[in-house]
Structures are given as C-alpha cells and as structure tokens.
Design a protein around this motif. Structure first.
Motif, PDB file in Angstrom:
ATOM      1  N   SER A 427       0.785  -1.340   0.036  1.00 40.87           N
ATOM      2  CA  SER A 427      -0.060  -0.060  -0.019  1.00 40.87           C
ATOM      3  C   SER A 427       0.762   1.271  -0.046  1.00 40.87           C
ATOM      4  O   SER A 427       0.462   2.245  -0.777  1.00 40.87           O
ATOM      5  CB  SER A 427      -0.905   0.030   1.313  1.00 40.87           C
ATOM      6  N   PRO A 431       3.580   1.673  -4.608  1.00 38.55           N
ATOM      7  CA  PRO A 431       3.153   2.891  -5.416  1.00 38.55           C
ATOM      8  C   PRO A 431       4.102   3.784  -5.636  1.00 38.55           C
ATOM      9  O   PRO A 431       4.157   4.588  -6.768  1.00 38.55           O
ATOM     10  CB  PRO A 431       1.878   3.302  -4.472  1.00 38.55           C
ATOM     11  N   THR A 432       4.856   4.374  -4.654  1.00 37.63           N
ATOM     12  CA  THR A 432       5.761   5.389  -4.464  1.00 37.63           C
ATOM     13  C   THR A 432       6.986   5.025  -5.427  1.00 37.63           C
ATOM     14  O   THR A 432       7.622   5.806  -6.112  1.00 37.63           O
ATOM     15  CB  THR A 432       6.225   5.903  -3.101  1.00 37.63           C
ATOM     16  N   TYR A 435       5.839   5.028  -9.176  1.00 33.36           N
ATOM     17  CA  TYR A 435       5.445   6.319  -9.594  1.00 33.36           C
ATOM     18  C   TYR A 435       7.004   7.030  -9.859  1.00 33.36           C
ATOM     19  O   TYR A 435       7.142   7.623 -11.024  1.00 33.36           O
ATOM     20  CB  TYR A 435       4.753   7.107  -8.711  1.00 33.36           C
ATOM     21  N   SER A 450       1.049   9.153  -0.677  1.00 37.83           N
ATOM     22  CA  SER A 450       1.234   7.649  -0.962  1.00 37.83           C
ATOM     23  C   SER A 450       1.651   6.965  -0.032  1.00 37.83           C
ATOM     24  O   SER A 450       0.953   5.989   0.668  1.00 37.83           O
ATOM     25  CB  SER A 450       1.587   7.496  -2.461  1.00 37.83           C
ATOM     26  N   PRO A 504      -5.034   0.330  -3.702  1.00 40.67           N
ATOM     27  CA  PRO A 504      -5.615   1.201  -4.707  1.00 40.67           C
ATOM     28  C   PRO A 504      -5.548   2.645  -4.006  1.00 40.67           C
ATOM     29  O   PRO A 504      -5.350   3.645  -4.966  1.00 40.67           O
ATOM     30  CB  PRO A 504      -7.011   0.760  -5.271  1.00 40.67           C
ATOM     31  N   PHE A 507      -2.291   4.217  -4.487  1.00 42.80           N
ATOM     32  CA  PHE A 507      -1.929   4.570  -5.906  1.00 42.80           C
ATOM     33  C   PHE A 507      -2.643   5.849  -6.253  1.00 42.80           C
ATOM     34  O   PHE A 507      -2.148   6.837  -6.668  1.00 42.80           O
ATOM     35  CB  PHE A 507      -2.332   3.245  -6.831  1.00 42.80           C
ATOM     36  N   TRP A 511      -1.502   9.646  -6.931  1.00 44.00           N
ATOM     37  CA  TRP A 511      -1.555  10.596  -8.101  1.00 44.00           C
ATOM     38  C   TRP A 511      -2.545  11.777  -7.518  1.00 44.00           C
ATOM     39  O   TRP A 511      -2.096  13.073  -8.083  1.00 44.00           O
ATOM     40  CB  TRP A 511      -2.648   9.669  -8.929  1.00 44.00           C
TER      41      TRP A 511
END
Length: 545
Positions: A427, A431-432, A435, A450, A504, A507, A511
């Motif tokens: 989690s 994501p980081t 990205y 994030s 999710p 992420f 964003w």
C-alpha cells in the motif's frame, strides 16, 4: 507456534534439539566473525561490499523470503484445505515475477543502500526520506515481531520449556544472537547466514518430499488419493472453495490477500535491500532468476508435504493438535523419521527464523542511520564510519524493542503481523517506487500522500477487521481473533486483509497529491533517473561513495 507446546512430551527429544541448535549457532557465529574482518566501509556493512554473485545473492534472497511460516504454515494449510492452501504458494511465487519485471534491476541501478535512495533521487530529500524510513520501520517491525514470537514458541516447544517466563528467556537469547550477527557481520555475515539457511531449508523439504513419495511408489497420484481417503472432506481437498469459497466475503477476502502478497513482495524493504549487494545490474537480474527457481522448487515441495501430511498424519489429527495447521510439518517429520528427523527439521525452522530476523534488523538499522540520521538530521555531513556506528547502535535498540515486543506478542496470531507487513509494503512502498521510476510528473506531495496514506489506511483497516476482534469462537470457546474475548467486538471492516482497499488507495493518493501540487519535478533529474535505471549508466559511480 507456541501452541504446539503440549507435543513436547510425546514428540521429539529436547537433547537432540539442543545439540542440533548448538551446532548450527556455533557454525554460523564462526562464519559471521570471519566475514566481519572485511567490513571496512559503509558499502561493506550495508551491502556486503557489493561482492556477492547473482547466484549467491539469489540463494540469500530465497533465504530471506522463505520464512518458517512458508514451511510450517503453507504445509498445514494444504493438509487441511488442499487446493486453497496451495494458492498461498502460487501467490508468493507469482510475486517474484512482479519483483523481477518491475523493480529488481531498476532499483539496483538507481539507489545506493536503501529504498529511500530511489524515492528521494528527484524529490525533496528530507520529507521523502523520513516517510520512506517510517514505512520501512513499520514493515520490518511487524515482520520482526512475528518472527521473534514464532522463535519463542518454536524453540520453547522443542527444548521443553514451559511458562511465559521461560519462553521470554528463549526470545531474549534468540534476539541476542541476532543482534550479534548484525553488529559483527553486517550485510556480509547476514548474507552468508541466509545462504546456509536457504540450503538447509530446501534440502530438508526435499528429503521429506522424496520420503513421502517413496512411501507411495514415487507416484504423486497415489499421495493425492490417500490424502482424499484420509480426509473427512474427501475429494473436496483437490478442488477450490474449502477455505475461500464459503461466501462472497471470503472470496473477496482471498482477492484482497492475493493483492497484498503479490504486490507487497516488490515493496518489502529487506528484500529490496538485497539487490544492492551485487556488483552490477546483470547480477541483480541473475539474483531474482535464481530466487525464482529456488522459491518455485520449494513451493512445489510444499504441495507434496501438505498432501503427504493429510495422507500419513490425517487432517483430523493435525486440526486436533495444539498447534493445529502449524503442527502438520513437525507431525509429518516425526511420522517419517522419528525424533531425529523431527530434530533436524526443527533446527531448520529455527535457522529460518534466525536468518530472517537478522536480515530484517540490518534493513531497519540501515534505513534509520542512512536515511534519517545521515541525510535528514546531519544533511549528508556525517562520515561513513559515523553512519555505520549509528546503524550498529540502532540495531541494538531495534533488537531490544523486538525482544520486548516478541515477549508480549508471544502466543498471539503471528500470521496477522506478517499479513500487516505485506499490506503496508504493497500500500505504501510499491506505489511510490513505481511512480518515482515511471511517472515524469510525480512530485514530493504525491510521494508523501502515497506513503502515509497507504500506511495509515492499512493500519486502520486491520485494527477494525475481524483479525483483531469479532470472529466466532473456536473449539476452546475463545474468539479466533487476536482479542480472544468473544464479548469484545469493534470490527466494522469485513475482510481479514485490507489490500483490496489500501493498495488502490495508495496509488490514488499518489496521483491526487501530485496533480493537486504546484511543485514541478526536475525533468533533467527524471531523465537521468530513467537512463540510469534502464541502462545502469552512472550507477556504479554513484555507489562508490
């Protein structure tokens, strides 16, 4: 695992177990002391001098990844639930393909010692390094807590130690040995311990697998048939649905767990740190390929061990044993080879826990010393020797905290702690990382939202899930949740694992934070990061410091 305690009076020999444990500890301590003679720089302590080959590092990675939970837990899950239990093995293995394709080589090319090196490459150093360190410490702490509690229970069982006080002493001893490994050997000594442990674990599982097959004429179909004949659930153990097909909630729970396992692996800090111990990106790729081979082979073994335990021991006997599913592998070992094989397999499980604990500790200490102390507090002015000295002090502090936490967590649901570690990694970290590597516009606010958003959501959802409170009572009349009092129920989130929501969300927040921020990332820095991560150009120069 300490729930297996009553078995000590009828299964195993504490003298044999003590002897095998002592031999293993003596050999590994000698190796760690020998390896420590070459620890002269920060790269030596954090990354083993980047002197390991892809094959050596791949074996060490598999050692880091294959915990005692994989050996004891998955075999037990297959013995009781058949197909649904084997889904854990599949999920863990598929996770390595994600790590190979998305992060292994790219992280090796971009960073120096820790995950935060990658995340802060083109973002603001202070806040991003602090956030990455917080996430790393959270993941490693819960993983560490589970291993320490498991070590106390397993070793106490096999050495015939009763009572919380005696088990606490065992946890303290395990913690002291682990601290010594990290202080003296650094990553180099820890890596060699991981290699030895991985070899022992795979050989132990292979011996038991061949032994089971030999009893049925080397015929897998015969093993499965006897498992069906010996199971009250009959042929249902060969098909899906026993554990996760009861209703829509359990099916959704499996999807959530699968997401956490598959995506969390690519964000586990102690696994990511291993990519920095090889001299080149080519060797980093080889590391993961070797790890996939070994981990895949091991999980094939668990299929035979699980169904072999169902055939030879029986699901009813396993479920009735004090340790329930966790007792499947020890009971199978005793059924096959008596107390000698049980002692050897138990020693392998102990070696597994000890090695994983050492790897987690050096990851956590490196994260604090390198990311927080050296780059945030001292703003890069501290010498490499001073940084390593702080890392060693941090390792002692983390070790002491883990010992205290392990004593308090002893007897708790350690699977909950491991699942939490994977959920946080998937989690907050993944994501980081993705990205940072692939999105040109990604900025500091996106990284912070994030990491902290993914971390917080995973923690909150698990606290208010049935894992902590509200599950139905087991055979002993106590709740199957961490809080065993059936009268306490404050859960509102219906799933055991938060991955389907928190991943999710991590992420999305990355964003959202990016697009709502006025900060614009440096295009030149992104271009440099992209070239370095994809080609390795300039990476070797960056890691020479």
């Amino acid at each position: 695992m300490n729930a297996l305690m009553p078995m000590k009076t009828t299964v195993g020999n504490s003298t044999v177990n003590i002897t095998i444990f002592a031999i293993f500890v003596a050999i590994t301590l000698a190796i760690v002391i020998r390896a420590s003679r070459n620890n002269k720089t920060a790269a030596d302590y954090y990354a083993g001098g980047r002197a390991f080959t892809g094959r050596q590092n791949g074996i060490a990675i598999s050692g880091d990844y294959l915990s005692a939970a994989s050996f004891l837990g998955i075999a037990g899950a297959i013995a009781l639930n058949g197909y649904d239990g084997f889904l854990y093995s599949i999920g863990f293995l598929v996770a390595w393909l994600v790590a190979l394709l998305l992060v292994a080589e790219l992280l090796r090319n971009t960073g120096r010692f820790t995950m935060a090196d990658v995340l802060s490459f083109r973002l603001k150093q202070g806040p991003v390094r602090t956030a990455a360190a917080v996430s790393t410490l959270a993941v490693t702490f819960f993983y560490l807590l589970a291993q320490m509690a498991g070590a106390g229970g397993l070793v106490s069982l096999l050495l015939g130690i009763d009572g919380k006080g005696g088990q606490g002493v065992v946890i303290a001893i395990v913690g002291a040995i682990m601290i010594f490994y990290v202080l003296v050997g650094g990553m180099k000594g820890t890596t060699w311990v991981q290699i030895i442990k991985a070899v022992l674990l795979i050989i132990g599982a292979a011996v038991m697998t061949v032994w089971v097959l030999a009893k049925y004429g080397m015929n897998v179909s015969e093993v499965l048939q006897h498992a069906v004949d010996n199971s009250p659930k009959g042929e249902k153990i060969l098909g899906p649905g026993l554990q996760y097909g009861k209703n829509g909630t359990t099916q959704l729970d499996f999807v959530s767990l699968g997401l956490a396992l598959v995506l969390g692996t690519a964000g586990l800090p102690h696994v990511l740190m291993r990519f920095y111990t090889v001299p080149s990106s080519k060797e980093a790729r080889k590391s993961v390929v070797w790890a996939i081979y070994l981990i895949g082979l091991f999980y094939l073994f668990t299929l035979i061990l699980g169904y072999g335990a169902a055939a030879l021991v029986g699901p009813e006997k396993i479920a009735a044993a004090p340790g329930k599913a966790n007792s499947a592998a020890p009971l199978l070992a005793f059924e096959l080879g008596g107390e000698i094989l049980l002692g050897l397999i138990a020693a392998v499980a102990f070696a597994t826990i000890l090695a994983v604990v050492a790897g987690l500790t050096i990851t956590a200490s490196a994260s604090f010393a390198h990311d927080v102390y050296a780059n945030v507090i001292k703003k890069g002015t501290v010498s490499p020797d001073g940084e390593v000295r702080v890392a060693r002090i941090t390792a002692v502090v983390i070790g002491v905290v883990a010992i205290i936490g392990g004593i308090f967590a002893n007897g708790q649901n350690v699977a909950f702690l491991v699942a939490l570690a994977f959920a946080i990694a998937a989690s907050a970290n993944l994501p980081t990382i993705l990205y940072s590597l692939f999105w040109k516009r990604f900025n500091t606010r996106g990284a912070l939202w994030s990491i902290y958003g993914g971390l917080t959501s995973a923690l909150v959802l698990i606290v208010f899930s049935p894992v902590v409170s509200g599950k139905a009572a087991g055979p002993d009349g106590k709740s199957l949740s961490m809080i065993t009092d059936t009268g306490i129920d404050f859960h509102w989130f219906p799933l055991d694992n938060p991955g389907i929501i928190s991943i999710p969300l991590g992420f999305f927040l990355g964003w959202l934070g990016t697009v709502t921020s006025k900060e614009r990332s440096d295009p030149d820095k992104f271009a440099e990061m992209e070239v370095r991560s994809l080609t390795g150009a300039g990476a070797e120069k960056a890691t020479e410091h």
